[in-house]
Design a protein around this motif. Sequence first.
Motif, PDB file in Angstrom:
ATOM      1  N   PHE A 102      -8.763   5.366  19.687  1.00 14.92           N
ATOM      2  CA  PHE A 102      -8.570   6.753  19.266  1.00 14.92           C
ATOM      3  C   PHE A 102      -7.954   7.529  20.416  1.00 14.92           C
ATOM      4  CE2 PHE A 102     -10.209  11.161  18.579  1.00 14.92           C
ATOM      5  CZ  PHE A 102      -9.430  11.429  17.463  1.00 14.92           C
ATOM      6  N   SER A 105      -5.085  10.009  17.305  1.00 15.36           N
ATOM      7  CA  SER A 105      -4.913   9.241  16.074  1.00 15.36           C
ATOM      8  C   SER A 105      -5.848   8.048  16.147  1.00 15.36           C
ATOM      9  CB  SER A 105      -3.488   8.695  15.942  1.00 15.36           C
ATOM     10  OG  SER A 105      -2.575   9.716  15.673  1.00 15.36           O
ATOM     11  N   LEU A 106      -6.395   7.665  15.020  1.00 17.30           N
ATOM     12  CA  LEU A 106      -7.141   6.419  14.950  1.00 17.30           C
ATOM     13  C   LEU A 106      -6.104   5.338  14.699  1.00 17.30           C
ATOM     14  CD1 LEU A 106     -10.036   5.356  15.092  1.00 17.30           C
ATOM     15  CD2 LEU A 106     -10.153   5.562  12.612  1.00 17.30           C
ATOM     16  N   SER A 118      -2.207   3.617  11.381  1.00 18.73           N
ATOM     17  CA  SER A 118      -2.564   4.795  12.161  1.00 18.73           C
ATOM     18  C   SER A 118      -2.787   5.981  11.240  1.00 18.73           C
ATOM     19  CB  SER A 118      -1.442   5.128  13.142  1.00 18.73           C
ATOM     20  OG  SER A 118      -1.675   6.376  13.762  1.00 18.73           O
ATOM     21  N   ARG A 125     -11.800  14.159  17.524  1.00 18.22           N
ATOM     22  CA  ARG A 125     -12.932  13.270  17.246  1.00 18.22           C
ATOM     23  C   ARG A 125     -12.799  12.663  15.853  1.00 18.22           C
ATOM     24  NH1 ARG A 125     -18.009  15.816  14.908  1.00 18.22           N
ATOM     25  NH2 ARG A 125     -17.222  17.652  13.863  1.00 18.22           N
ATOM     26  N   VAL A 126     -13.494  11.555  15.662  1.00 15.36           N
ATOM     27  CA  VAL A 126     -13.546  10.858  14.375  1.00 15.36           C
ATOM     28  C   VAL A 126     -14.994  10.836  13.937  1.00 15.36           C
ATOM     29  CG1 VAL A 126     -13.133   8.665  13.178  1.00 15.36           C
ATOM     30  CG2 VAL A 126     -11.605   9.380  15.025  1.00 15.36           C
ATOM     31  N   VAL A 136     -10.713  12.467  10.663  1.00 12.00           N
ATOM     32  CA  VAL A 136     -10.254  12.812  12.008  1.00 12.00           C
ATOM     33  C   VAL A 136     -10.242  14.334  12.068  1.00 12.00           C
ATOM     34  CG1 VAL A 136      -8.362  12.719  13.664  1.00 12.00           C
ATOM     35  CG2 VAL A 136      -8.838  10.728  12.217  1.00 12.00           C
TER      36      VAL A 136
END
Length: 169
Positions: A102, A105-106, A118, A125-126, A136
């Motif tokens: 992360f 973007s994750l 992505s 944060r996620v 997200v």
Amino acid sequence: MLQTHHLQFLAILFLYTLTCSETATTSIPQELHIGFSVTPESWTTPFQAVLSDHSGNFSLGFLRVNQNQLALAVLHVASSEPFWVANPSHAPSWSDNTRLFFNGSLVLSDPETLVLWSTATNGDRVVLLNTSNLQVHHNGIPLWESFHFPKNTLVQDQNFTSNMTLLSS
């Protein structure tokens, strides 16, 4: 005297069991921050959790598919049913070279194909909600959510619009 020692032993055993179970459930984070990175562990089968909702009902993690392929999925823990699966262009092999990180973007990546999937966001944060919705966030506002990309399961409170596609395995 023997009964007293027996009761003390049972009390210690109970406290140890309680401590171990709390440690086991709290070792999976409930949110991810910038800088988070994890690779699949070769010994983990069939699911390696990396994020959990606060109730422990859902987890995000690496799901083993067809023995040697990897998927990023939100899983219902009690049933082991995937509620959401990221859809990379090609399913990577389960290896230490694949990485989830992360950076706002994750991102699911590997050294051969680079970015497999992505969220294409700029968050801070996620989180995984107890509804199974992976989000997200930036300053508490969701920028991306898995509910907007359904796979083969719809859940309560998930809106399904004409712009979405439901994919079945």
